[in-house]
Scaffold this active site. Structure first.
Site, mmCIF file in Angstrom:
data_model
loop_
_atom_site.group_PDB
_atom_site.id
_atom_site.type_symbol
_atom_site.label_atom_id
_atom_site.label_comp_id
_atom_site.label_asym_id
_atom_site.label_seq_id
_atom_site.Cartn_x
_atom_site.Cartn_y
_atom_site.Cartn_z
ATOM 1 N N GLY A 171 0.785 -1.230 0.000
ATOM 2 C CA GLY A 171 0.000 0.000 0.000
ATOM 3 C C GLY A 171 0.812 1.273 0.000
ATOM 4 C CB THR A 175 0.929 -1.101 -8.049
ATOM 5 O OG1 THR A 175 1.264 -2.279 -7.318
ATOM 6 C CG2 THR A 175 0.262 -1.488 -9.334
ATOM 7 C CD GLU A 390 -9.145 1.989 27.672
ATOM 8 O OE1 GLU A 390 -8.142 2.600 27.247
ATOM 9 O OE2 GLU A 390 -9.338 0.782 27.446
HETATM 10 P P1 ADP Z 1 1.469 -1.220 -3.431
HETATM 11 O O1 ADP Z 1 2.705 -0.590 -2.890
HETATM 12 O O2 ADP Z 1 0.968 -2.290 -2.498
HETATM 13 O O3 ADP Z 1 1.581 -1.678 -4.832
HETATM 14 P P2 ADP Z 1 -0.426 0.548 -4.558
HETATM 15 O O4 ADP Z 1 0.455 1.296 -5.459
HETATM 16 O O5 ADP Z 1 -1.262 -0.505 -5.183
HETATM 17 O O6 ADP Z 1 0.379 -0.079 -3.360
HETATM 18 O O7 ADP Z 1 -1.338 1.580 -3.790
HETATM 19 C C1 ADP Z 1 -2.718 1.399 -3.629
HETATM 20 C C2 ADP Z 1 -3.436 2.731 -3.666
HETATM 21 O O8 ADP Z 1 -3.085 3.531 -2.548
HETATM 22 C C3 ADP Z 1 -3.072 3.544 -4.864
HETATM 23 O O9 ADP Z 1 -3.892 3.250 -5.941
HETATM 24 C C4 ADP Z 1 -3.256 4.965 -4.387
HETATM 25 O O10 ADP Z 1 -4.584 5.365 -4.532
HETATM 26 C C5 ADP Z 1 -2.935 4.891 -2.926
HETATM 27 N N1 ADP Z 1 -1.540 5.274 -2.693
HETATM 28 C C6 ADP Z 1 -0.578 4.489 -2.203
HETATM 29 N N2 ADP Z 1 0.575 5.159 -2.080
HETATM 30 C C7 ADP Z 1 0.353 6.398 -2.541
HETATM 31 C C8 ADP Z 1 1.167 7.557 -2.692
HETATM 32 N N3 ADP Z 1 2.467 7.569 -2.336
HETATM 33 N N4 ADP Z 1 0.603 8.671 -3.193
HETATM 34 C C9 ADP Z 1 -0.686 8.678 -3.540
HETATM 35 N N5 ADP Z 1 -1.504 7.623 -3.432
HETATM 36 C C10 ADP Z 1 -1.012 6.488 -2.927
HETATM 37 ZN ZN ZN Z 2 -5.681 -1.548 28.110
HETATM 38 MG MG MG Z 3 0.992 -3.439 -5.641
#
Ligand code: ADP
Ligand code: ZN
Ligand code: MG
Length: 574
Positions: A171, A175, A390
């Site tokens: 994430g 990609t 808490e």
């Molecule tokens: P991974 O590193 O797992 O391949 P992805 O590129 O698939 O992650 O990211 C998933 C989604 O999260 C993207 O389509 C985008 O919308 C959001 N995202 C992740 N990183 C960024 C970033 N650095 N800037 C903007 N959006 C991001």
């Molecule tokens: Zn606790």
């Molecule tokens: Mg990916």
């Protein structure tokens, strides 16, 4: 003579004898006779079993009589039904056959089908859509430049890099970066997921790799993007009981192809993975994936930028400060940040509002971090206990210097069983530098044990609950790391456990997992216990004299259900 009503049996016989009946149809099985009268009316009249009377009357009056044999028609119907079933089976079989033929066809054609060539107008992602990973983007950009203008490199006798490996947690935008480079570079872009190489049929993976590279060479300069390469690029021979032959063949083919294409042929391979530790080392040697770009979790500034990228398409209320939300979301990946804004947008729609406000983002943050809200707790002894627990965490965090700051304490229960929680604001320095001091970690232990400490102080040893089990677990984990990895205990500066705690099948199991003796193991356990007991002691010593403050805070918490940072500190007199 006109019969209006259904004639009785004797009437029928009388009419027959009088010659008023034109014809009769006898249906013995139904014990009835259908009589057609001269005037055109027709009636069905019940008769006796083996009726002789009607036969005799018909004969004497000369009325034509037909006998209808139902069993014959039934047999016909039976044959028809059987035929239908047979027909259906035949059709079914043909269908099945056809399908298996098409499956087989697909299997044979498998090796050919896959890599998706993206056309230029499909690639609408640019570097500006990827935020918070500036260094990674710059390095990748460099590769693009080499691709487009190789002269500058060639003049110096340098080779265009062959492969770039993007490494980072899920994430973080790997990609996305690859898509952006495709959009920026303006060259053909082949994209395939590692798992697509590994199919049901042996040999498909390797032939796909071959096919992919031969297609790419025809289109060079171009980029091949292999997402989630760990699906094929795992260390060979690392599985228990022999490796996965198919995957090894695929990997070998990949290695061969990367070596094979002539220098400067203009094919650059970009691969992404979040498990670099399991990759075969042969993949990483120069000439293959010789550039390794790490895409890490964004820091606060990065998070602000990512939030603003995703806020472009979402209407935010003017009071919303993305910087504030970036502070509250340490450790969030790009994908999680996007998800946060998305949840907030959904909530905004649910409340029929036009702009996303802070309150929506706040609720969305709770949903994604803790869980969905459920109905409020009744005022019961259970609620009081949770409140003290808490407050124990929160008060300690506020009392200790160099500890995470309290963001809010709340008693609103969640559907996943959490009845209350304290949210912290991690120390900015700590999060962004990534350097954890011994003091900071020890304070985390004290805060984690604060819930249990408060329970003991208020309700006594016998009334403490298992609710603290999660706290104990995380505290023990921290303590163990302090001892075995960071050298923060009396055992001294030794590293007893490696960073990768995940067992990668085979390799780690076979290699001795612990690099220390039984005696050291016992000493480690002793040290962990010592740390935890000391932390517990500190927690008790800090909380015991503050019983009054705790009572006040608990009253307020039960009354207001949520105490935000300022309110909490004001009540605590800090
Ligand atoms: P991974 O590193 O797992 O391949 P992805 O590129 O698939 O992650 O990211 C998933 C989604 O999260 C993207 O389509 C985008 O919308 C959001 N995202 C992740 N990183 C960024 C970033 N650095 N800037 C903007 N959006 C991001
Ligand atoms: Zn606790
Ligand atoms: Mg990916």
């Amino acid at each position: 003579m006109g019969l209006e009503r259904q004639p009785t049996y004797s009437q029928l016989i009388a009419e027959l004898n009088a010659g008023n009946v034109k014809s009769l149809i006898l249906v013995p099985e139904r014990r009835e006779v259908v009589a057609l009268f001269n005037n055109g009316s027709e009636f069905t009249i019940p008769i006796l079993l083996n009726d002789q009377q009607i036969l005799r009357s018909a004969e004497s009056s000369g009325t034509p009589l037909t006998v209808k044999d139902l069993s014959a028609t039934r047999a016909q119907a039976g044959i028809a039904a059987n035929l239908t079933i047979i027909l259906m089976i035949v059709i079914g079989l043909t269908f099945l056959l056809k399908r298996s033929v098409s499956v087989a066809n697909r299997a044979i054609g498998f090796s050919k089908s896959q890599p998706r060539l993206k056309s230029q107008d499909q690639m609408n992602i640019r570097f500006e859509d990827v935020a918070g990973v500036k260094e990674a983007a710059e390095e990748l950009n460099e590769v693009v430049t080499f691709l487009l203008k190789p002269e500058s490199l060639l003049k110096l006798g340098a080779k265009i890099p062959r492969g770039v490996l993007l490494v980072g947690p899920p994430g973080t935008g790997k990609t996305l970066l690859a898509k952006a480079i495709a959009g920026e570079a303006g060259v053909p872009f082949f994209s395939i997921a590692g798992s697509e190489f590994v199919e049901l049929f042996v040999g498909v993976g390797a032939s796909r790799v071959r096919d992919l590279f031969s297609q790419a060479k025809q289109k060079s300069p171009c980029i091949i993007f292999i997402d989630e390469i760990d699906a094929v690029g795992r260390q060979r021979g690392a599985g228990i009981g022999g490796g996965n032959d198919e995957r090894e063949q695929t990997l070998n083919q990949l290695l061969t192809e990367m070596d094979g294409f002539a220098d400067n042929s203009g094919v650059v391979v970009i691969a992404a993975t979040n498990r670099p530790d399991v990759l075969d080392s042969a993949l990483m040697r120069p000439g293959r994936f010789d550039r390794r770009i790490s895409v890490s979790l964004p820091d606060r500034k990065g998070r602000t930028e990512i939030l603003s990228v995703h806020a472009r398409s979402r209407p935010l209320a003017p009071e919303v400060s993305l910087n504030d939300w970036a502070i509250k979301t340490p450790g969030f990946s790009g994908a999680e940040l996007e998800n946060l804004l998305n949840e907030a947008a959904i909530l905004t729609a649910r409340y029929n509002n036009k702009l996303i406000e802070n309150i929506h983002i706040e609720q969305a943050l709770e949903r994604v971090t803790i869980g969905l809200p459920s109905s409020a707790l009744q005022d019961s002894s259970r609620k009081r206990l949770i409140a003290y627990h808490e407050i124990g965490h929160a008060l300690l965090a506020s009392l200790l210097p160099h500890a995470d700051k309290v963001d809010k304490v709340t008693l609103l229960p969640r559907t996943n069983g959490i009845a209350g929680f304290t949210r912290f604001w991690p120390d900015e320095d700590v999060v962004d530098s990534g350097l954890l001091t011994k003091g900071y970690l020890f304070n985390r232990l004290i805060v984690a044990l604060g819930g249990r400490a408060a329970e003991i102080i208020i309700f006594g040893e016998n009334e403490i609950t298992q609710g603290a089990s999660g706290d104990l677990e995380s505290a023990t984990k921290i303590a163990r790391e302090m001892v075995t990895r960071f050298g923060f205990s009396q055992l001294g500066p030794v590293s007893l456990e490696s960073t990768s705690s995940e067992v990668f099948l085979g390799r780690d199991l076979i290699q001795a997992r612990r690099g220390y003796s039984e005696t050291t193991g016992q000493a480690v356990d002793e040290q962990v216990k010592h740390l935890l007991l000391t932390a517990m002691d500190r927690a008790m010593k800090l909380l015991s004299p503050r019983r009054k403050i705790m009572d006040q805070l608990v009253e307020a918490l039960i009354e207001e259900e949520t105490l935000h940072s300022e309110r909490f500190l004001a009540l605590a007199g800090l």
